[in-house]
Design an enzyme around this catalytic site. Sequence first.
Site, PDB file in Angstrom:
ATOM      1  N   VAL A 463       9.036  26.303  49.744  1.00  0.00           N
ATOM      2  CA  VAL A 463       8.771  25.049  49.035  1.00  0.00           C
ATOM      3  C   VAL A 463       9.373  25.102  47.640  1.00  0.00           C
ATOM      4  O   VAL A 463      10.003  24.148  47.173  1.00  0.00           O
ATOM      5  CB  VAL A 463       7.259  24.788  48.950  1.00  0.00           C
ATOM      6  N   LYS A 464       9.175  26.228  47.003  1.00  0.00           N
ATOM      7  CA  LYS A 464       9.713  26.344  45.644  1.00  0.00           C
ATOM      8  C   LYS A 464      11.228  26.277  45.652  1.00  0.00           C
ATOM      9  O   LYS A 464      11.842  25.632  44.801  1.00  0.00           O
ATOM     10  CB  LYS A 464       9.244  27.650  45.024  1.00  0.00           C
ATOM     11  N   ILE A 465      11.806  26.934  46.611  1.00  0.00           N
ATOM     12  CA  ILE A 465      13.262  26.947  46.668  1.00  0.00           C
ATOM     13  C   ILE A 465      13.792  25.532  46.861  1.00  0.00           C
ATOM     14  O   ILE A 465      14.761  25.124  46.237  1.00  0.00           O
ATOM     15  CB  ILE A 465      13.739  27.875  47.800  1.00  0.00           C
TER      16      ILE A 465
END
Length: 732
Positions: A463-465
């Site tokens: 998700v962060k990526i």
Amino acid sequence: MATGSKDDTGDRLRAKQAFYASLDATLAEIDDEEDVGRKASAELLGRRSGGSAVTVAVPHDAVLGRSASETGLASNAAHQVTKPITKLDSARRQSNAIVSAARAAPTLMKGTTFAAAPSDPMPSAAPPGAIPKVGRAIKRKRDGLVKLVPEAQQIFKGMHFYFFPNDDNNPARAMRIMKVLEYGATWHKEWNHHITHVIVDRQLDYSQLLRSLNVSSLPDYIVTVAEGYPAECISLRYTLEPNQKRFHVKGYTISVPSSAAQHKENFEPEKTSLELKPAGRSVMPRQPESPRTTDEASEQSQMLPLEPSQAPTTANTERGEAGSSMAGSTNELDEALRQAKELRYVPLEDDGEDGRRPSTSEGPTTDDEGGSETSVKKRKPKQLAYQDKFQCMKGGSGDNDGNPNAATISILQQMADYYGQMGDEWRVRAYRKAIGTLRNHHTKVWTKEQALALPQIGERLAVKIEEIAHTNRLRRLDNAKAKPADQILQNFMGVYGAGFGTASEWVAQGYRTLDDLLDKASLTDNQRIGIEHYDDFNSRIPRAEVEQHGAVIRKALTNIDPKFEVIIGGSYRRGKATSGDIDCILTHPNIDSTRLRTIILQRLIPTLTKTNFLVAALAATSRDEGSKWHGASRLRHSSTWRRLDLLLVPSDEIGAALIYFTGDDVFNRSLRLLASTKGMRLNQRGLYRDVVREQRGRGKISEGVRVEGRDERRIFEVLGVPWREPGDRICG
DNA sequence: GAGT
DNA sequence: CCAAACG
DNA sequence: ACTCCGTTTTGG
């Protein structure tokens, strides 16, 4: 004494808890989607730093540095610390629960409408009665459908977007399109008068857009912005003022009357120049709110330039029957979904229409994952061929230049650094591993799904990526960096001899500067040196200087016996331009470790100390055991102390020692982990087999038999790891 | 934070 | 024994 | 729920 040390430990643990708690609070803060939520959290944090809220996790006596058991209040905390938890992880989770719950409450009060997402990434440690955490606003596409965000958050609702190029052949653009759809926009595949926004890829300019549309100008109620605009609006949760430098499209002279005058033939001049981009334009779905009358507007849009061939068709689609991709006013949702479905399955094809290849430099035309094209539905195989799970099988050169994921890596690295400051070593490792795989992946990772398919990248990092790739920043990080409170901790942790625990205690005891420490704190000798030469030890050493230090040692050593050999290891051997310290392996073809140690200790060290090359001994191997020496050295005409590590190695261990002293540490751990899975053991002395271990992997019972120590390459071979040059052993 |  | 350090 | 490298040295 025993109790004393126990209390110390307890205090340290509580201090650690406190930091974890504040960390979680800080980071969790940005998980709240609404500004109100953020504010509430900020208040919470504010009180915490004021010293009151933090008592939830840290009793006052910890701050006072006194034994916890002396206060009744402490008993709970003490139990928390000692009983369930030898694992700090658990301690952390408990404090987290407290903070989360406290944090969630005010947020929820504001009446956020939707429930927690099923895959809420936060550890749901909340007690049974606790208020559920507010779910993430971003509902992601799933199974080919766009999940619209809740209506209240559809910041693009009523807006009509045209992209340039107007296709989703490029992953980045596809992502942008997907996102704007999620946030309520309509994507028009053909030009028409409904269009309110044009999103132009970064490498293209306005004149190209005009040429593509075959017009000499666009009416100025149409917002023409660079590609970063939607993402930033989304991340900030409102439609930003488009008239900002970073959203400018090259060649689009905005609000410059003279330029407007140039188009005066096409459009009515005065009005145009009058209200070019009034600042209030931000929130204006639908009606461009430009003073010009709608009549005028539609007139203009009719004048709009269409490609000759299409002109007849599209121009007539006043009412938007245009089957292609019109969104009726009623049915926007359905339309969005339909579009999204289409979007999802559009096969990769060259944008035939515009001759000039927009092929964004960033967008790898060769989509990653290669052949599996339409198998988008791959659930999550992540079945790696066993050994591929080990980073040592891949390695990397560490050059981020040219790596399409460089930006993502950089941000993840900052996150890792931040967590490192917080003492969360495990999370740091997870990040470093993920960074390692990203670095090896030579195709930009744009989506969560892509990321998830990679080893060492799980749900949360994926998700962060995606967020980073999409917005080029991470809100968590922005937030983390904004908090200055931990600067002190970071500062203290830079002291040689102080880790997270010690630094935390110093902070808890109220010390704020290094001078405070020198004055008031009780320091070990090494720590004192570490503080006095703080800047020296924390500055990078140019490669050339590393060589000079090595040369001094080499000279002194060969003076004792010409057959001595000095190998500079560490980041120097990996080819880095600068090093944090100097790592020297001292070896001799036919001198055993005992004599080696004697010679080094009794002759080399004293000699170099006498010449003022060695200026401090921080950890010297003393007794008849040991093989390393840590200290500091200084070149003759320099006043800068450098950290110097010596490793004494008999020749039959040189291979293993080289591996150990070359690193990097992630690579080393990985090699060792791989060895352990093969019933072997790797350390700085050699590779052993037939190691008997306690339970799964850990705790060895039998040391095993050394199979290799002399030959670096053979150790790789035996482990089944393809040889890697030192420069390619950068995994973290 | 990821993998088992 | 634990914390810190090394790669 | 548990692991996540294996070792050396210091210092309390």
